[in-house]
Design a protein around this motif. Structure first.
Motif, PDB file in Angstrom:
ATOM      1  N   THR A   6       0.856  -1.189   0.000  1.00 20.34           N
ATOM      2  CA  THR A   6       0.000   0.000   0.000  1.00 20.34           C
ATOM      3  C   THR A   6       0.893   1.239   0.000  1.00 20.34           C
ATOM      4  O   THR A   6       1.794   1.359   0.843  1.00 20.34           O
ATOM      5  N   THR A  44       0.840   7.284   0.269  1.00 15.84           N
ATOM      6  CA  THR A  44      -0.262   8.240   0.194  1.00 15.84           C
ATOM      7  C   THR A  44      -1.550   7.675   0.783  1.00 15.84           C
ATOM      8  O   THR A  44      -2.477   8.429   1.084  1.00 15.84           O
ATOM      9  N   ASP A  45      -1.586   6.356   0.979  1.00 20.47           N
ATOM     10  CA  ASP A  45      -2.809   5.701   1.448  1.00 20.47           C
ATOM     11  C   ASP A  45      -2.679   5.045   2.809  1.00 20.47           C
ATOM     12  O   ASP A  45      -3.661   4.483   3.326  1.00 20.47           O
ATOM     13  N   TRP A  46      -1.482   5.097   3.407  1.00 23.29           N
ATOM     14  CA  TRP A  46      -1.287   4.434   4.705  1.00 23.29           C
ATOM     15  C   TRP A  46      -0.070   5.028   5.394  1.00 23.29           C
ATOM     16  O   TRP A  46       0.894   5.430   4.730  1.00 23.29           O
TER      17      TRP A  46
END
Length: 232
Positions: free
Chosen positions: A144, A147-149
């Motif tokens: 992941t 930017t998402d985690w």
């Protein structure tokens, strides 16, 4: 046209959420004893002067969902649940901000270990390769992107064997944090895309046998799973 005398097995690329391409596996660095409770259960104190490392070969990597044979030469094969980070840009002698900028993605990983061989070699002050760099013993779930985690302290890291919880901690227990690891490791290596860093395991490691199913996860990341079959 290749002039190689023979072909090598292909190293798997790790899927990345939101991408059609995969992350190529270059080098695999592993941080030792990065959770105090795990160091204690292994009979050691944490070295708080600096992190230390061992490596695994890219050729020994497999993806989540694999079925692998119980490895030869051991009677004490252990699981270790870990947070892995994937480097996305070259970095050398990184500052703290450069370290964070170098991370491309995170994922769940398993560091499978022939514990009896690791301990035997360690007690003789020999390298750990026989215990750690084992075929099919670096297991990776899909990544992941940053930017998402993010690796917030409160996020849970856990592992079960046959649905029985064996490891249960949070990322707050990491002794050396992500930026500290990259800053230190990049003093000795020119880190580059394709480099993976496995950040250590919490307490609760233990043996598995043929027929066991290992599952693990970290809050917000794709889970990981590995099945053991009989020795070949």
């Amino acid at each position: 046209m290749s002039n190689s005398l023979f072909s090598l097995p292909l190293t798997p690329g790790i899927p990345v959420n939101g991408e059609t391409g995969t992350y190529p596996i270059g080098r695999i660095f592993c941080v030792g004893r990065n959770y105090a409770a795990h160091a204690a259960e292994m009979g050691h104190e944490v070295d708080r002067e600096a992190p230390f490392y061992f490596t695994k070969s890219a050729a020994n990597a497999v993806l989540t969902g694999a079925e692998v044979a119980y490895p030869p030469g051991t009677e004490n094969f252990h699981y270790e649940m870990e947070l892995a980070l994937a480097i996305g840009k070259p970095v050398f002698q990184a500052t703290q901000s450069e370290a964070w900028e170098a991370v491309y993605a995170y994922g769940c990983a398993l560091d499978m270990t022939r514990r009896d061989l690791q301990i035997r070699e360690r007690n003789k002050q020999r390298p750990w390769d026989l215990g750690k760099d084992v075929e099919n013993a670096a297991v990776f779930a899909p990544l992941t992107k940053v930017t998402d985690w993010s690796p917030d302290d409160g996020k849970r890291i856990h592992l079960s064997v046959n649905k029985e919880t064996r490891q249960n901690a949070t990322l707050a227990e990491l002794i050396w944090k992500i930026d500290e690891i990259i800053c230190h490791l990049s003093k000795y290596y020119h880190l580059r895309p394709g480099d993976l860093i496995m950040t250590g395991t919490p307490a609760g490691v233990g043996p598995v046998v043929a027929g066991d199913e290992i599952t693990g996860g970290i809050d917000g990341l794709d889970p990981i799973q590995l099945s053991l079959t009989a020795a070949e």
